[in-house]
Write a protein that holds these residues in place. Structure first.
Motif, PDB file in Angstrom:
ATOM      1  N   PHE A 178      -4.556   6.017  -7.060  1.00 33.38           N
ATOM      2  CA  PHE A 178      -6.051   5.134  -8.056  1.00 33.38           C
ATOM      3  C   PHE A 178      -5.472   3.920  -8.483  1.00 33.38           C
ATOM      4  CE2 PHE A 178      -6.531   9.493  -9.022  1.00 33.38           C
ATOM      5  CZ  PHE A 178      -7.769   9.871  -8.790  1.00 33.38           C
ATOM      6  N   ASP A 179      -5.570   2.751  -8.408  1.00 27.68           N
ATOM      7  CA  ASP A 179      -5.228   1.314  -9.096  1.00 27.68           C
ATOM      8  C   ASP A 179      -5.145   1.015 -10.525  1.00 27.68           C
ATOM      9  OD1 ASP A 179      -8.199   0.865  -9.846  1.00 27.68           O
ATOM     10  OD2 ASP A 179      -8.705  -0.832  -8.597  1.00 27.68           O
ATOM     11  N   GLN A 180      -5.215  -0.005 -11.236  1.00 28.34           N
ATOM     12  CA  GLN A 180      -4.905   0.419 -12.394  1.00 28.34           C
ATOM     13  C   GLN A 180      -5.816  -0.076 -13.150  1.00 28.34           C
ATOM     14  OE1 GLN A 180      -1.497   0.223 -13.912  1.00 28.34           O
ATOM     15  NE2 GLN A 180      -1.374   0.598 -12.173  1.00 28.34           N
ATOM     16  N   GLN A 181      -7.180   0.334 -12.381  1.00 27.68           N
ATOM     17  CA  GLN A 181      -8.181   0.219 -13.322  1.00 27.68           C
ATOM     18  C   GLN A 181      -9.103   1.798 -13.221  1.00 27.68           C
ATOM     19  OE1 GLN A 181      -7.993  -2.342 -11.421  1.00 27.68           O
ATOM     20  NE2 GLN A 181      -6.894  -3.455 -13.083  1.00 27.68           N
ATOM     21  N   GLY A 182      -8.303   2.573 -12.629  1.00 32.33           N
ATOM     22  CA  GLY A 182      -8.895   4.164 -12.543  1.00 32.33           C
ATOM     23  C   GLY A 182     -10.027   4.119 -10.810  1.00 32.33           C
ATOM     24  N   ARG A 183      -9.967   3.594 -10.179  1.00 34.76           N
ATOM     25  CA  ARG A 183     -11.076   3.543  -9.080  1.00 34.76           C
ATOM     26  C   ARG A 183      -9.785   3.956  -8.318  1.00 34.76           C
ATOM     27  NH1 ARG A 183     -12.098  -2.495  -9.681  1.00 34.76           N
ATOM     28  NH2 ARG A 183     -10.251  -2.666  -9.527  1.00 34.76           N
ATOM     29  N   ILE A 184     -10.630   5.153  -7.257  1.00 32.86           N
ATOM     30  CA  ILE A 184      -9.886   5.659  -6.240  1.00 32.86           C
ATOM     31  C   ILE A 184      -9.588   4.057  -5.018  1.00 32.86           C
ATOM     32  CG2 ILE A 184     -10.047   7.208  -4.735  1.00 32.86           C
ATOM     33  CD1 ILE A 184     -11.778   8.648  -6.353  1.00 32.86           C
ATOM     34  N   VAL A 185      -8.664   4.397  -4.376  1.00 30.47           N
ATOM     35  CA  VAL A 185      -8.447   2.658  -3.598  1.00 30.47           C
ATOM     36  C   VAL A 185      -7.990   3.807  -2.590  1.00 30.47           C
ATOM     37  CG1 VAL A 185      -7.831   0.868  -4.742  1.00 30.47           C
ATOM     38  CG2 VAL A 185      -5.934   2.919  -4.340  1.00 30.47           C
ATOM     39  N   HIS A 186      -7.280   5.035  -1.938  1.00 35.72           N
ATOM     40  CA  HIS A 186      -7.004   5.825  -1.089  1.00 35.72           C
ATOM     41  C   HIS A 186      -7.595   7.586  -1.165  1.00 35.72           C
ATOM     42  CE1 HIS A 186      -4.712   6.979   2.639  1.00 35.72           C
ATOM     43  NE2 HIS A 186      -4.806   7.074   1.896  1.00 35.72           N
ATOM     44  N   GLU A 187      -8.007   7.786  -0.669  1.00 36.96           N
ATOM     45  CA  GLU A 187      -7.834   9.623  -0.479  1.00 36.96           C
ATOM     46  C   GLU A 187      -7.905  10.246   0.727  1.00 36.96           C
ATOM     47  OE1 GLU A 187     -10.683  12.148  -3.250  1.00 36.96           O
ATOM     48  OE2 GLU A 187     -11.454  10.782  -1.947  1.00 36.96           O
ATOM     49  N   THR A 188      -6.676  11.211   0.834  1.00 31.86           N
ATOM     50  CA  THR A 188      -5.921  11.737   1.786  1.00 31.86           C
ATOM     51  C   THR A 188      -6.330  13.176   2.190  1.00 31.86           C
ATOM     52  OG1 THR A 188      -4.284  10.148   2.171  1.00 31.86           O
ATOM     53  CG2 THR A 188      -4.694  12.079   3.609  1.00 31.86           C
ATOM     54  N   ARG A 189      -6.944  14.017   2.741  1.00 30.86           N
ATOM     55  CA  ARG A 189      -7.161  15.695   2.284  1.00 30.86           C
ATOM     56  C   ARG A 189      -7.052  16.837   4.197  1.00 30.86           C
ATOM     57  NH1 ARG A 189     -10.262  16.521  -1.570  1.00 30.86           N
ATOM     58  NH2 ARG A 189     -11.385  15.090  -2.880  1.00 30.86           N
ATOM     59  N   THR A 190      -5.515  15.804   4.199  1.00 32.54           N
ATOM     60  CA  THR A 190      -5.428  16.350   5.445  1.00 32.54           C
ATOM     61  C   THR A 190      -3.872  16.716   5.308  1.00 32.54           C
ATOM     62  OG1 THR A 190      -4.513  14.542   6.471  1.00 32.54           O
ATOM     63  CG2 THR A 190      -6.541  15.059   7.129  1.00 32.54           C
ATOM     64  N   MET A 191      -3.544  17.906   5.969  1.00 30.49           N
ATOM     65  CA  MET A 191      -1.833  18.473   5.674  1.00 30.49           C
ATOM     66  C   MET A 191      -1.342  17.636   6.055  1.00 30.49           C
ATOM     67  SD  MET A 191      -2.659  21.490   4.148  1.00 30.49           S
ATOM     68  CE  MET A 191      -1.255  22.328   4.580  1.00 30.49           C
ATOM     69  N   PHE A 192      -0.195  17.467   5.600  1.00 32.69           N
ATOM     70  CA  PHE A 192       0.997  16.946   5.903  1.00 32.69           C
ATOM     71  C   PHE A 192       2.331  17.406   5.802  1.00 32.69           C
ATOM     72  CE2 PHE A 192      -1.184  13.699   3.783  1.00 32.69           C
ATOM     73  CZ  PHE A 192       0.146  12.634   3.166  1.00 32.69           C
ATOM     74  N   PHE A 193       1.939  18.795   4.971  1.00 28.90           N
ATOM     75  CA  PHE A 193       2.960  19.946   5.879  1.00 28.90           C
ATOM     76  C   PHE A 193       2.277  21.355   6.000  1.00 28.90           C
ATOM     77  CE2 PHE A 193       3.942  21.490   1.769  1.00 28.90           C
ATOM     78  CZ  PHE A 193       3.652  19.943   0.871  1.00 28.90           C
ATOM     79  N   SER A 194       2.781  22.518   5.827  1.00 31.39           N
ATOM     80  CA  SER A 194       2.412  23.365   6.016  1.00 31.39           C
ATOM     81  C   SER A 194       3.522  24.385   5.289  1.00 31.39           C
ATOM     82  CB  SER A 194       2.726  24.702   7.356  1.00 31.39           C
ATOM     83  OG  SER A 194       1.619  23.912   8.570  1.00 31.39           O
ATOM     84  N   PRO A 195       2.937  25.194   4.260  1.00 32.65           N
ATOM     85  CA  PRO A 195       3.554  26.005   4.008  1.00 32.65           C
ATOM     86  C   PRO A 195       5.327  26.873   4.132  1.00 32.65           C
ATOM     87  CG  PRO A 195       1.166  27.300   2.831  1.00 32.65           C
ATOM     88  CD  PRO A 195       1.119  26.269   4.315  1.00 32.65           C
ATOM     89  N   GLY A 196       6.259  26.437   3.278  1.00 27.61           N
ATOM     90  CA  GLY A 196       6.888  26.547   3.794  1.00 27.61           C
ATOM     91  C   GLY A 196       7.791  25.954   4.699  1.00 27.61           C
ATOM     92  N   GLU A 197       7.153  24.745   4.413  1.00 34.57           N
ATOM     93  CA  GLU A 197       7.824  24.165   5.830  1.00 34.57           C
ATOM     94  C   GLU A 197       8.174  22.793   4.358  1.00 34.57           C
ATOM     95  OE1 GLU A 197       5.430  22.555   8.721  1.00 34.57           O
ATOM     96  OE2 GLU A 197       5.122  24.963   9.974  1.00 34.57           O
TER      97      GLU A 197
END
Length: 185
Positions: free
Chosen positions: A6-25
């Protein structure tokens, strides 16, 4: 992991919904395409409490995630109601996307479970039409450590007391109270 910036005005500027890592890693590096400036990011991964951090871009951030606590909510209403959690900064928790989160409360005598909440003090708000706050109460969530108690039973002493393992289990269950810590009407 999911990351919402979110930027300083509370607007979404980036959204990522991918796995960066798996559980336990361990986590891997992820570069976000952000212009120079100040931002707030909410980071979430399955099995962990969401974490919100403030940062400046460009920079390198390390965001450690921990297991969260559990909140059990029992409604006295016979119909489904909605509620939301507000964190200690006054922001809805957790915050992903542009719409503030709310939860549906199971009607009485049901229990609604919220898992993986970050430790902290929250206000839970009971919502009416148009998100009008009908009532609120403060709740404290303690970190998500699971507790385990191991018992070693002496079979000779149990026989001498004319007790079985089931008697011990029933006695423990009757003493392990699960009671609400407050009231929200």
């Amino acid at each position: 992991a999911m990351v919402t910036v979110f930027d300083q005005q509370g607007r979404i500027v980036h959204e990522t919904r991918t796995m960066f890592f798996s559980p336990g890693e361990g986590a891997s590096d992820k570069r976000l395409p952000l212009a120079p400036g100040s931002y707030t990011a909410s980071v979430f991964a399955m099995g962990y409490a969401p974490r919100t951090v403030s940062f400046r871009s460009p920079s390198n951030q390390s965001v450690p995630l921990t297991p969260g606590g559990t909140l059990l909510i029992r409604s006295k209403h016979s119909t489904r109601m909605r509620a939301r959690l507000i964190d200690s900064t006054g922001m809805p928790y957790p915050r992903f996307g542009s719409r503030p989160p709310s939860i549906d409360l199971n009607p009485s005598p049901g229990t609604t479970t919220m898992q993986n909440l970050a430790a902290g003090t929250y206000t839970i708000q009971l919502l009416g039409d148009n998100d009008a706050v009908l009532d609120s109460a403060q709740v404290v969530v303690i970190g998500g450590r699971k507790r385990q108690v191991n018992l070693w039973l002496n079979s000779e002493l149990l026989r001498a007391q004319r007790m079985s393992v089931n008697d011990v289990a029933r006695a423990l269950q009757s003493q392990n109270a699960d009671v609400p810590g407050g009231r929200l009407d």
